[in-house]
Every structure is written in C-alpha cells, then in structure tokens.
Design a protein around this motif. Structure first.
Motif, PDB file in Angstrom:
ATOM      1  N   SER A  42      -2.459 -59.475  16.479  1.00  5.88           N
ATOM      2  CA  SER A  42      -3.875 -59.257  16.783  1.00  5.88           C
ATOM      3  C   SER A  42      -4.082 -57.831  17.277  1.00  5.88           C
ATOM      4  N   ALA A  43      -5.298 -57.392  17.143  1.00  6.12           N
ATOM      5  CA  ALA A  43      -5.686 -56.066  17.635  1.00  6.12           C
ATOM      6  C   ALA A  43      -6.910 -56.241  18.530  1.00  6.12           C
TER       7      ALA A  43
ATOM      8  N   ALA B  83      -3.479 -53.333  21.628  1.00  5.93           N
ATOM      9  CA  ALA B  83      -4.750 -53.340  22.372  1.00  5.93           C
ATOM     10  C   ALA B  83      -5.177 -51.881  22.542  1.00  5.93           C
ATOM     11  N   GLY B  84      -6.326 -51.697  23.109  1.00  9.71           N
ATOM     12  CA  GLY B  84      -6.749 -50.337  23.418  1.00  9.71           C
ATOM     13  C   GLY B  84      -7.531 -49.644  22.333  1.00  9.71           C
ATOM     14  N   LEU B  85      -8.261 -50.416  21.541  1.00 10.00           N
ATOM     15  CA  LEU B  85      -9.039 -49.808  20.455  1.00 10.00           C
ATOM     16  C   LEU B  85     -10.469 -49.538  20.894  1.00 10.00           C
ATOM     17  N   TYR B  86     -10.993 -48.434  20.434  1.00  9.91           N
ATOM     18  CA  TYR B  86     -12.412 -48.123  20.596  1.00  9.91           C
ATOM     19  C   TYR B  86     -12.812 -47.164  19.481  1.00  9.91           C
ATOM     20  N   GLY B 115      -8.467 -59.466   9.656  1.00  8.61           N
ATOM     21  CA  GLY B 115      -9.531 -60.460   9.578  1.00  8.61           C
ATOM     22  C   GLY B 115     -10.728 -60.042  10.408  1.00  8.61           C
ATOM     23  N   ASP B 116     -11.853 -60.673  10.164  1.00  4.79           N
ATOM     24  CA  ASP B 116     -13.054 -60.387  10.943  1.00  4.79           C
ATOM     25  C   ASP B 116     -12.844 -60.801  12.399  1.00  4.79           C
ATOM     26  N   ALA B 117     -13.261 -59.945  13.290  1.00  9.89           N
ATOM     27  CA  ALA B 117     -13.235 -60.333  14.702  1.00  9.89           C
ATOM     28  C   ALA B 117     -14.356 -61.338  14.965  1.00  9.89           C
ATOM     29  N   SER B 118     -15.467 -61.125  14.293  1.00 10.18           N
ATOM     30  CA  SER B 118     -16.623 -62.031  14.375  1.00 10.18           C
ATOM     31  C   SER B 118     -17.548 -61.653  13.228  1.00 10.18           C
ATOM     32  N   ALA B 119     -18.602 -62.439  13.079  1.00 15.91           N
ATOM     33  CA  ALA B 119     -19.556 -62.116  12.012  1.00 15.91           C
ATOM     34  C   ALA B 119     -20.207 -60.761  12.281  1.00 15.91           C
ATOM     35  N   ALA B 120     -20.362 -60.447  13.551  1.00 13.32           N
ATOM     36  CA  ALA B 120     -21.020 -59.187  13.905  1.00 13.32           C
ATOM     37  C   ALA B 120     -20.055 -58.014  13.955  1.00 13.32           C
ATOM     38  N   ALA B 162     -13.607 -57.043  21.089  1.00  8.64           N
ATOM     39  CA  ALA B 162     -13.308 -57.912  19.944  1.00  8.64           C
ATOM     40  C   ALA B 162     -11.806 -58.033  19.717  1.00  8.64           C
ATOM     41  N   THR B 163     -11.408 -59.185  19.186  1.00  8.33           N
ATOM     42  CA  THR B 163     -10.009 -59.407  18.808  1.00  8.33           C
ATOM     43  C   THR B 163      -9.945 -59.620  17.300  1.00  8.33           C
ATOM     44  N   PHE B 164      -9.259 -58.730  16.623  1.00  8.33           N
ATOM     45  CA  PHE B 164      -9.105 -58.828  15.167  1.00  8.33           C
ATOM     46  C   PHE B 164      -7.792 -59.548  14.859  1.00  8.33           C
ATOM     47  N   PRO B 165      -7.833 -60.615  14.073  1.00 10.10           N
ATOM     48  CA  PRO B 165      -6.567 -61.252  13.658  1.00 10.10           C
ATOM     49  C   PRO B 165      -5.874 -60.412  12.590  1.00 10.10           C
ATOM     50  N   LEU B 166      -4.581 -60.314  12.698  1.00 12.05           N
ATOM     51  CA  LEU B 166      -3.781 -59.545  11.734  1.00 12.05           C
ATOM     52  C   LEU B 166      -2.770 -60.476  11.068  1.00 12.05           C
ATOM     53  N   VAL B 167      -2.650 -60.356   9.781  1.00 14.41           N
ATOM     54  CA  VAL B 167      -1.662 -61.136   9.028  1.00 14.41           C
ATOM     55  C   VAL B 167      -0.761 -60.142   8.301  1.00 14.41           C
TER      56      VAL B 167
END
Lengths: 144, 175
Positions: A42-43, B83-86, B115-120, B162-167
C-alpha cells in the motif's frame, strides 16, 4: 573401392550427432523455466498540517505578519501559505492587500495600505491543490 | 542391398563406436536433466500471493501451456509499502522479494498495479516505477530492490490521507 572410416572417427561422429540432438531437445526445456511472483502493499498519503499561530505588528498602515513553518511528518516544509485577515470586532473577512496576498512561499510578509481598524490574521498551509488547516488567529493589531 | 553403415561410409567397428557414443551421451543427458531442479519442479505452477494463496497467475506472467518459455514453475513473494506521499513528491519504496525455493533465482522484472484509493482519489494520482534488471535472490532467502512512488502534482484535496492498494507482479528465472 570403398574407404572405411576408422572407429575413432565414428565415435567422434556419434558424439557430435548426440550433442546436436541432445542440445536440440534440452535447450527448450531449460529455457522454459521461469517463476512468477506476486504480492500486495500500500501507499499512504499524508494529510496537510495545520498552520501555526501568526504574530503581527503594525507600523503606520503596514502590518507585518510572521508565522512558523508548517511541515509534513517527514520534516519537509509545505510549499506555501495563504494569509487571511479578519475584522477583530465582528469577524468579517477582508481582502488581503499587496505584500501578503496570494500563495506565499515565505513565512513572513508585510501587508501594505491596511485600512484603519482592528485586525486579526491567520495562515493556512497549501501544497499545490491540497489545503491544510487554518491556524489560530493572531492577536489583534490596530491600524490607526 | 542398402546398408546404413555402408551409406555412411562406416565400417562395423565405426558404426558400433558411433552408436556407443550416441547412447553414452544421451544417458548422461537424461541423468543430468533428471537431476535438474528446473525439471523436477515443472508441476508447481500455482502462484502464491503475499498473505494469501491464489491459483490465478501473477501479473506479468502467464500459465498458457502454449508458451512454455513463460510458464511459471514456482513462485516468489513481493512485499513493500510506503507512506509520506503528497502532491509532487516522490518517495523510495523498498520491495522485499522472498524466494521459497531451495535454489537461487534471478528476478528480472517487477511491475506494480495501483488501485484507486477511493472514487474521489483514483489510481491515476499515483505512479510507481517498474524494476527491470537482475536481482539475485538466494534459495530460501530474500533480497531487496527499490522503486520510486510519486504522487501527481495535480492530486486533489480528496487524496489527503488516502491509501492506495498496490499489487505486485514479477518474473524470474533460475539462477
């Protein structure tokens, strides 16, 4: 008259034939080996920090505003700040004039030609499209 | 009357020696390939996802029997989070590759699907570089590599926290 090939040459010929045949059969098998890997992670994005309470001072119709740098948890400072001014008596927001308007990349500014009155200031950190929390208001500053 | 040895110009001793060489080499080849872990493990085609099992092929891999050069004979796991993204900021992310096999492998590529963190806050706000190279992972061991994760400067306010799923998906060959 037919010339016979010696046994030693026959052995060599056999080995060459076998080598060619063996490699032809074996190489595709060896080249086919491969493994697939997978996994998940996750990021996580930061949230914007809240601005620190500014301090203010008046000199004639100019008001100098100073505020602490806002930083992300990794210690990086935010890209900029937006300064807002409010009437200290009724809380009405006023348009900030030259010197402190727009997005500032510094932690100090001097607003020029401030109308007479009692004013309070706030700062809000920004990072491109991200906006942080507005700081607590400064103490009131009076412009004569 | 047709004679094979005659056609090749071989005498009886020559033919016997040729056959002996052929048989001897094929015997050695058969024994050698039989002992190869690559061939021994051709039945292990189920890929294992990090933290859960899955019979689906990994990203970037295929289990099509028509393409044996990409047939997966085993699995390895890839793990890593960051972590630590902006907006406009890129951070390194360490990927840990674990090899459950008893022999060394060389990981040649790792790709990441965001993946999408959310729809927004869709996946388009994040980018992850791919790994391409030669990462040696010892048998029953692990190795690390680093990729870069960046958030788009245009990321909106809705991506805060936001948390983005990574595969992850990767390919390897036997060392």
């Amino acid at each position: 008259m037919t010339r016979r090939i010696p046994a030693r040459l026959g052995l060599l010929l056999g080995l060459c034939l076998a080598l060619t045949l063996g490699l032809t059969l074996a190489l595709p098998v060896l080249a086919a080996w491969g493994a697939g890997g997978s996994g998940r992670g996750s990021a996580l994005a930061y949230t914007m920090p809240t601005g620190g309470q500014p301090s203010v001072g008046a000199s004639g119709s100019s008001v100098s505003v100073r505020w602490p740098a806002a930083t992300f948890p990794d210690g990086h400072s935010v890209a900029g700040y937006v300064i807002r001014r409010f009437n200290a008596v009724n809380g009405t927001e006023a348009t900030v004039g030259a010197g402190c308007s727009g997005v500032l990349t510094t932690t100090t500014c001097t607003e020029l030609n401030v109308p007479a009155g009692s004013w309070i200031y706030t700062d809000t950190p920004v990072q491109d499209n991200w906006t942080g929390g507005q700081s607590l208001a400064s103490t009131a500053v009076t412009v004569q | 009357m047709f004679s094979f040895s005659g056609a090749l110009g071989l005498g009886r001793r020559g033919l016997r020696a040729t056959l002996f060489g052929l048989v001897a080499f094929l015997s050695v080849l058969t024994v050698g390939l039989g002992a190869s872990p690559a061939v021994q493990r051709t039945d292990q085609i189920v890929l294992v996802g990090y933290g859960s099992s899955s019979s689906a092929p990994a990203l970037g891999a295929t289990s099509s029997p028509a393409a044996p050069q990409t047939q997966t004979n085993g699995s390895f796991t890839i793990a890593g989070s960051v972590a630590g993204l902006y907006p406009g900021h890129t951070v390194p992310m360490v990927l840990i590759v674990t090899n459950p096999k008893s022999f060394s492998i060389v990981v040649t590529s790792i790709t990441t699907t965001v993946g999408d963190a959310s729809a927004a806050c869709p996946a388009s706000n994040l980018s992850v570089t791919a790994f391409s190279g030669q990462l040696l992972v010892p048998g029953l061991g692990s190795a690390n590599t680093t990729v870069q994760v960046g958030m788009a400067q245009s990321a909106t306010d809705t991506c805060q926290g936001a948390t983005f799923p990574l595969v992850y998906g990767g390919l390897a060959s036997k060392s």
